[in-house]
Design an enzyme around this catalytic site. Structure first.
Site, PDB file in Angstrom:
ATOM      1  N   GLU A 163     -40.925 -15.901  -1.215  1.00 50.74           N
ATOM      2  CA  GLU A 163     -39.640 -16.825  -1.626  1.00 50.74           C
ATOM      3  C   GLU A 163     -39.003 -17.355  -0.333  1.00 50.74           C
ATOM      4  O   GLU A 163     -37.682 -17.634  -0.270  1.00 50.74           O
ATOM      5  CB  GLU A 163     -38.784 -16.044  -2.413  1.00 50.74           C
ATOM      6  N   GLU A 165     -44.438 -11.774  -9.064  1.00 48.88           N
ATOM      7  CA  GLU A 165     -43.230 -11.389  -9.574  1.00 48.88           C
ATOM      8  C   GLU A 165     -43.028 -11.988 -10.988  1.00 48.88           C
ATOM      9  O   GLU A 165     -42.730 -13.126 -10.843  1.00 48.88           O
ATOM     10  CB  GLU A 165     -41.917 -11.356  -8.869  1.00 48.88           C
TER      11      GLU A 165
HETATM   12  O1  AHR Z   1     -37.103  -8.222  -8.155  1.00 45.69           O
HETATM   13  C1  AHR Z   1     -35.710  -8.486  -7.568  1.00 45.69           C
HETATM   14  C2  AHR Z   1     -35.875  -9.776  -6.574  1.00 45.69           C
HETATM   15  O2  AHR Z   1     -36.240 -10.801  -7.242  1.00 45.69           O
HETATM   16  C3  AHR Z   1     -37.146  -9.635  -5.486  1.00 45.69           C
HETATM   17  O3  AHR Z   1     -36.417  -8.932  -4.382  1.00 45.69           O
HETATM   18  C4  AHR Z   1     -37.111 -11.016  -4.957  1.00 45.69           C
HETATM   19  O4  AHR Z   1     -38.416 -11.367  -4.564  1.00 45.69           O
HETATM   20  C5  AHR Z   1     -36.803 -11.880  -6.383  1.00 45.69           C
HETATM   21  O5  AHR Z   1     -36.310 -12.963  -6.350  1.00 45.69           O
END
Ligand code: AHR
Length: 484
Positions: free
Chosen positions: A171, A284
Site C-alpha cells: 500500500e 487483502e
Molecule cells: O489488515 C489490516 C491492514 O489493512 C493491513 O495492515 C493493511 O495492509 C490494510 O490497510
C-alpha cells in the site's frame, strides 16, 4: 418470496477458480501471530510454539497461501531481527506495538509447512530497498555457499525455503503508510526489485503494489513494471460500521475498479505486443471498521487485543457474496486472493489463552468455497438484485452452487441442470440467523451452517428446488456426469 431460476451454462465458463483464491494474511498485528498462530505458553502449543488447534483449523479452512508479515507492519520490518539465536525486540510504529521478533521467517515457513500452506512474503519497499529484498531472497532461497545461505543453514534450515511469491511492498500509495511515495518513485524501485529477485530465484512470482481505489496509480506503475511482474495486487475493504446498504453496495464499487483495472492490464499488454500475462491478486480483502483508534497505545506491548471484531450475519453474507461475485465471478483475471486476516485480527478464527478457539460465522462460506470451489466457474442466468450466486464444476464432476440471499425475504430457488447430467444430491446447507446482532463466542455458535430440511428441498432428476431463508448463505452440492 423472491424467485430465483438458476440456469447454468456448462459450455462457456468464466474461468478456472483455483485453490490460490483461498488464502489469508498473517500479519504481526495484535494477536494474529502472538497469542494466535504462536503461543509457546498455551497448552495447545507444539514443540515450536505453534498452536495445534489453530493449525488444524487452517487445514479445515484449506488455506492455500499465507501472506506475511504484513500489511502495514512491513513498513519498518527488518527480517534479520527475527532470525538466529539473538532476536531483537523493536518498536512497531505502524500498529504501535512491541515486536519481540521471536516469530520470524523460519517460524513462518515451518508453520506454513505444517499447515500445508504456500508461503508468500511481503518485502519492505517502504523504508528499505531492492538490495535488502535481494538479501532476503538469497537468505531464503539460495541453496548454500554464500554468507546468507550458510547463515540460514546455521540457523537450522539446511534446505532452502523455496518461497515463490513475493509482494513488492504494501500500500505505498496510502497516507497511512510509512514510505508513501508517488507511483513513479515506487514503480522504479519495484521494477529493480523484481529484476533482482528473478535473477536469484527464477521461479519467483512478483506481485506489484496496485491500489484498490485508484486506477491512475495502477496504470502508472504497470507501465513501468509490466515486463517484470506477474500480478498486480489490489486491496479491497468493506466497512463493518457502514449501514447495510452502503456495506453491500461497496461490492459493486470495487467490482467496477477491478474490471477497469483488468482492461488497463490488457491495454498495456496489447500496446507492448506482449505475450506476458499479468493477473490480479486481491492479496487483502478486508471486513473492518477501519478505525485508526484500534491501534495500540503507549506503552507499546506485545500481543494486544487489536482489531478483534465480532462478525454477525451481515459479515457472513458479505463474505459469501464476495466469494461468489468477486472471486468466482472474475476468476478470468483474479489469480490469487487473501482474506485479511486469518487469526484473531478481523478474522474467521479466534482464540483465547488456554486452548480456547472458535470459528466466526464467516468461517463457513470460506471453508465451503475452499473445499468445493475449485474448478470451472460457470456462467449463470441473470440474477435478481440482492442475490449473489456462483457455480463451480470440479474436475471430478461435482458441482457446488453457492447462493447468498441478501434480501430480507426468503428465496424460492429452482436449479435446472438440463440434459440428464445430475447423478444425485450430495449436500445442501444453509446459514442464517434471525438475531441480526448475534455472533459466535467460545460458548455459543448461532452462526453455523445447518442441513436444509426435507421440507425446504426437493431434488428430482435434473432439478433442485429449495427454499432459502431470508438473509442466508447456502451451498448445494450435486454429482454430475460432467467430469472434465
Ligand atoms: O489488515 C489490516 C491492514 O489493512 C493491513 O495492515 C493493511 O495492509 C490494510 O490497510
Amino acid at each position: 418470496m423472491i424467485k430465483l431460476n438458476l440456469r447454468l451454462d456448462f459450455q462457456n465458463p468464466i474461468g478456472t477458480a483455483t485453490k490460490m483464491l483461498y488464502g489469508g494474511l498473517v500479519e504481526h498485528l495484535g494477536r494474529c501471530v502472538y497469542g494466535g498462530v504462536y503461543d509457546p505458553a498455551d497448552p495447545q502449543a507444539d514443540e515450536e510454539g505453534f498452536r495445534k488447534d489453530v493449525m488444524a483449523t487452517m487445514r479445515e479452512l484449506k488455506i492455500a497461501v499465507a501472506r506475511y508479515p504484513g500489511g502495514c507492519f512491513t513498513d519498518l520490518w527488518c527480517w534479520e531481527d527475527g532470525v538466529g539465536p539473538h532476536r531483537k525486540a523493536r518498536l512497531d510504529p505502524a500498529w504501535k506495538q512491541l515486536e519481540p521478533n521471536t516469530f520470524g521467517l523460519h517460524e513462518f515457513v515451518h508453520w506454513c509447512r505444517k499447515c500445508e500452506i504456500e508461503p508468500m512474503v511481503t518485502l519492505n519497499l517502504s523504508l528499505r530497498d531492492a538490495l535488502d529484498a535481494a538479501r532476503l531472497v538469497e537468505y531464503c532461497n539460495f541453496p548454500g555457499g554464500t554468507e546468507l545461505s550458510e547463515q540460514r543453514k546455521a540457523n537450522g534450515d539446511s534446505n532452502p525455503f523455496g518461497i515463490k511469491y513475493f509482494c513488492l511492498g504494501n500500500e505505498l500509495y496510502a497516507p497511512w503508510e510509512f514510505g508513501q511515495c508517488p507511483p513513479e518513485t515506487y514503480a522504479v524501485r519495484a521494477r529493480e526489485c523484481a529484476k533482482v529477485i528473478k535473477a536469484i530465484s527464477p521461479d519467483a512470482k512478483c506481485l506489484l503494489c496496485g491500489c484498490g481505489y485508484d486506477n491512475d496509480w495502477n496504470r502508472k506503475v504497470l507501465e513501468i513494471c509490466y515486463d517484470h511482474v506477474d500480478a498486480l495486487s489490489l486491496h479491497f475493504g468493506f466497512g463493518s460500521n457502514d449501514p447495510d446498504e452502503a456495506f453491500y453496495h461497496t461490492l459493486y464499487v470495487h467490482e467496477k475498479t477491478l474490471r477497469e483495472c483488468a482492461d488497463i492490464i490488457e491495454a498495456i499488454r496489447q500496446s507492448r505486443k506482449s505475450e506476458r500475462r499479468v493477473g490480479i491478486a486481491i492479496d487483502e480483502w478486508i471486513i473492518w471498521n477501519g478505525d485508526d483508534k484500534a491501534k495500540g497505545s503507549l506503552p507499546y506491548t506485545v500481543g494486544m487485543h487489536l482489531l478483534e471484531e465480532d462478525y454477525s450475519i451481515r459479515e457472513v453474507l458479505l463474505c459469501g457474496a464476495f466469494l461468489s461475485r468477486f472471486l468466482h465471478g472474475h476468476c478470468d483475471c483474479v489469480d490469487l486472493a487473501c482474506v485479511a486476516q486469518l487469526v484473531n485480527v478481523i478474522a474467521p478464527v479466534r482464540t483465547a489463552p488456554g486452548g480456547v478457539l472458535w470459528r466466526q460465522g464467516n468461517f463457513y462460506p470460506m471453508a465451503y468455497a475452499a473445499r468445493y470451489g475449485c474448478g470451472k466457474s460457470l456462467r449463470l442466468s441473470d440474477l435478481p438484485q440482492d442475490l449473489q450466486a456462483s457455480a463451480i464444476l470440479a474436475e471430478n464432476g461435482e458441482l457446488a452452487v453457492f447462493v447468498t440471499n441478501l434480501h430480507k425475504e426468503p428465496c424460492n430457488m429452482n436449479l435446472e441442470l438440463g440434459g440428464g447430467v445430475a447423478k444425485g444430491l450430495l449436500e445442501a446447507v444453509t446459514l442464517h440467523c434471525e438475531d441480526e446482532k448475534a455472533f459466535n463466542t467460545p460458548e455459543r455458535s448461532p452462526l453455523c451452517p445447518q442441513k436444509l430440511t426435507e421440507a425446504a428441498l426437493t431434488a428430482k432428476g435434473d432439478s433442485v428446488m429449495a427454499t432459502l431463508p431470508a438473509h442466508s448463505w447456502s451451498c448445494i452440492r450435486l454429482n454430475t456426469q460432467l467430469a472434465l
